[in-house]
Design an enzyme around this catalytic site. Structure first.
Site, PDB file in Angstrom:
ATOM      1  CG  ASP A 126     -62.832 -10.304 -17.203  1.00 48.05           C
ATOM      2  OD1 ASP A 126     -63.634 -11.146 -16.769  1.00 48.05           O
ATOM      3  OD2 ASP A 126     -63.189  -9.293 -17.845  1.00 48.05           O
ATOM      4  NE  ARG A 127     -67.281 -11.067 -13.615  1.00 48.61           N
ATOM      5  CZ  ARG A 127     -68.523 -10.929 -13.162  1.00 48.61           C
ATOM      6  NH1 ARG A 127     -68.878  -9.837 -12.506  1.00 48.61           N
ATOM      7  NH2 ARG A 127     -69.422 -11.871 -13.353  1.00 48.61           N
ATOM      8  CG  ASP A 178     -63.962 -12.834 -19.958  1.00 52.43           C
ATOM      9  OD1 ASP A 178     -64.544 -13.141 -18.894  1.00 52.43           O
ATOM     10  OD2 ASP A 178     -63.794 -11.659 -20.317  1.00 52.43           O
ATOM     11  CB  SER A 193     -67.857 -11.261 -19.762  1.00 52.79           C
ATOM     12  OG  SER A 193     -67.431 -11.344 -18.429  1.00 52.79           O
ATOM     13  NE  ARG A 195     -70.587  -8.356 -22.504  1.00 51.91           N
ATOM     14  CZ  ARG A 195     -70.099  -8.327 -21.263  1.00 51.91           C
ATOM     15  NH1 ARG A 195     -70.825  -8.775 -20.255  1.00 51.91           N
ATOM     16  NH2 ARG A 195     -68.903  -7.843 -21.032  1.00 51.91           N
TER      17      ARG A 195
END
Length: 615
Positions: free
Chosen positions: A322-323, A320, A151, A54
């Protein structure tokens, strides 16, 4: 004049890079004699860690770019070959990508490296949410999965997230093995170069990858995913009749179509979209940081939208998906933004009560059920487990550890129910083993509606009831920016020698109220150095992390403070948690301990740590 070392590195880049636009970036820096920027770009190579890659997108060894993507994937191909996994090439790889700049191109470049080596490649042809990749790894029995995403990082960043064949993020020693293979395969393989278009256009949304009998479309897994998350809906028959007061923002990311469908399979009424943020936007045009964990600043448009539609509940995904973040309008009109621990308490209790209602487990069966959180997350999950009779496990920070621990528990015959990390990452059930903001959005929505309509109470009131039951565990977690790794290490090393005997401090003075006693430290766990003074042998039960910084102080009253570096951003994070049967006493204790920790241990004015702008 640019020094010879930087010139050599620039020459190496130009000899290796096969992409005109990134070659031109380095050539222009050379022409401008910009030694500072060349040094930043070239002197250190981006490290492949357990979080993958990243960094900002730019030419250079330290950045995210096409050459780095190819070199990384070539190394991964060689590493997978060294693992001698059964039928590895036939089982293949699954690849997804989000809506960031260059994500689609990076995904296609990743795909051609695997295709050139004879691997089956399952490449999603449309924008994917991160949770669909680990799910597809398991469902398709792939040897690995890759998600191109950064993210919640700023718009100039991108990343490369790797999942192993168990559907979990990789852990040691895979990262070191992959890193070695990358360094042994830096030259672009001829067969890879031949598959790159001669008119390659950076940051293009074109599909330029040529048809290949090994290239598969995994889109059928999307239907499979939604069919499987239905099992987590417990009020399926009555949800459709309820008014849905829920506002949702995708934070300019990919989450909207996925959460839309998740609501549909749960028979929830459609959410109210935050129109300015509902579609993918790689520039994240309405937020400085596309991170819903940042609080009211990041959620300001969602709050406006909710108020316009008389909605009292906001759900937010990061880009993205995922949270999951949650906010609720209180009776006085103010908005309460729940932190990760608070969301987790609500979800863990919901998951457990639904499990009990469905299966009526005996005490022995209950003890075979497991919930997991990271060591910096709240210990209220442990208190809940003790009270309710299920099993509790803690891991190192990062969902890679939670996922792999869940995998181990399942292999040992246990029923995995729930896992979380305080940084608003949650996982319910075992259909995949990484955090999932899509299915958790629907699960949380159903839980909230049940409380609103069946119990006639708010989330905030229910949370207080749970604290009364399990204990008032209150945590303050935030961070300081730290621009250099050696500065952060120096701060941590200084803490390690603050005691009168040149070792760890034995107490922290109460800097808020000197009439009160000091905060006496009962034990120290330093996972960087492999020390835990609470253990008989002085060694921690969790794995040591010599390449990462983490110290935990446990105080005589069982309060804790953990200091650690972020694995993906230039930050020093702190987590201070207290608990008390009395809420007001816990609040006072938290305020005093947090202030004392920050101003005695970290001392930002002296150490150069920089607080976020909202503090």
């Amino acid at each position: 004049m640019t020094t010879s070392n930087v010139l050599d590195l620039a020459k190496l880049w130009l000899e290796t890079d096969v992409f005109a636009h990134t070659r031109l970036e380095i050539e222009q820096l050379l022409a401008n004699n910009d030694e500072k920027e060349l040094t930043i770009r070239l002197q250190e190579r981006i490290a492949f860690g357990t979080a993958g890659l990243r960094a900002r997108m730019a030419a250079g060894f330290s950045c995210m770019n096409e050459l780095i993507i190819i070199q990384t994937t070539q190394g991964l191909v060689k590493y997978l070959a060294s693992q001698q996994l059964e039928n590895d090439k036939q089982r293949g790889i699954v690849i997804g990508y989000d809506g960031r700049h260059n994500s689609k191109n990076y995904a296609q470049l990743t795909a051609i490296v695997f295709l050139s080596s004879g691997y089956t490649v399952h490449l999603f042809p449309q924008l994917a949410c991160t949770p669909i990749v680990p799910f597809s790894v398991i469902e398709l029995n792939c040897v690995a999965g890759i998600m191109i995403t950064a993210s919640h990082n700023p718009k100039m960043d991108n990343g490369y997230k790797l999942y192993w064949h168990n559907g979990c993020q990789i852990v040691e020693p895979h990262d070191e093995g992959i890193s070695k293979c990358i360094l042994q395969n830096l030259a672009v393989w001829p067969q890879v170069k031949s598959m790159i278009p001669t008119n390659y256009i950076p940051d293009s949304n074109d599909t330029w990858i040529a048809p290949n009998h090994l290239l598969k479309d995994p889109s059928a897994q999307i239907d499979n995913y939604f069919n499987k998350i239905k099992q987590y809906s417990h009020n399926h028959s009555i949800n459709a009749s309820r008014k849905n007061p829920i506002t949702y923002t995708a934070m300019h990311g990919v989450g909207a179509p996925w959460v839309t469908r998740a609501f549909q399979v749960f028979d929830l009424q459609p959410y109210i979209p935050v129109s300015q943020q509902i579609l993918p936007d790689p520039d994240f045009s309405t937020v400085a940081y596309p991170n819903p964990e940042e609080g009211k600043g990041a959620l300001s448009l969602a709050i406006q939208t909710a108020q316009q539609h008389d909605s009292k509940l906001i759900l937010a995904n990061d880009p993205d998906a995922d949270r999951l973040a949650v906010a609720e309008r209180q009776t006085d009109g103010e908005w309460r933004i729940f932190n990760g621990n608070e969301i987790a308490v609500l979800m863990a209790h919901w998951v457990w009560t639904r499990h009990k209602k469905q299966f009526n487990p005996s005490p022995q069966q209950a003890s075979n059920c497991v919930m997991i959180n990271s060591t910096v997350s709240s210990k209220i999950l442990r208190a809940m487990a003790h009270h309710e009779g299920f099993r509790y496990e803690e891991t190192l920070t990062g969902f890679k550890w939670i996922g792999n621990k869940a995998h181990d528990e399942i292999k040992n015959g246990r029923t995995f129910l729930f896992g979380y990390e305080v940084e608003i990452g949650f996982l319910v059930g075992d259909i995949s083993l990484d955090k999932d903001g899509v299915r958790c959005a629907a699960i949380f929505a159903e839980m909230a509606l049940d409380l609103y309509h069946e119990n006639q109470i708010t989330l905030a009131r229910h949370l207080e009831d749970l604290y009364d039951l399990y204990g008032h565990y209150l945590m303050r977690t935030r961070y300081y920016f730290c621009d250099k790794a050696d500065k952060l290490i120096a701060v941590m090393n200084q803490i390690r020698t603050m005691g009168d005997d040149g070792s760890y401090p034995k107490r922290i003075p109460n800097l808020v109220d000197n009439a009160r006693p000091d905060f006496v430290i009962r034990s120290v766990r330093d996972l960087t150095c492999g020390i835990d003074t609470s253990q008989p042998d002085g060694k921690p039960t969790l794995p040591t992390t010599p390449n990462a910084q983490m110290i935990t102080f446990t105080f005589e009253d069982s309060s804790t403070c953990t200091l650690r570096n972020s694995g993906t951003e230039p930050k020093l994070k702190y987590y201070v948690e207290v608990n008390d049967k009395n809420k007001e006493a816990a609040q006072v204790k938290l305020q005093q301990l947090t202030y004392s920790v920050l101003n005695y241990l970290l001392r930002p004015q002296e150490t150069g740590l920089v607080a976020p702008k909202d503090e």
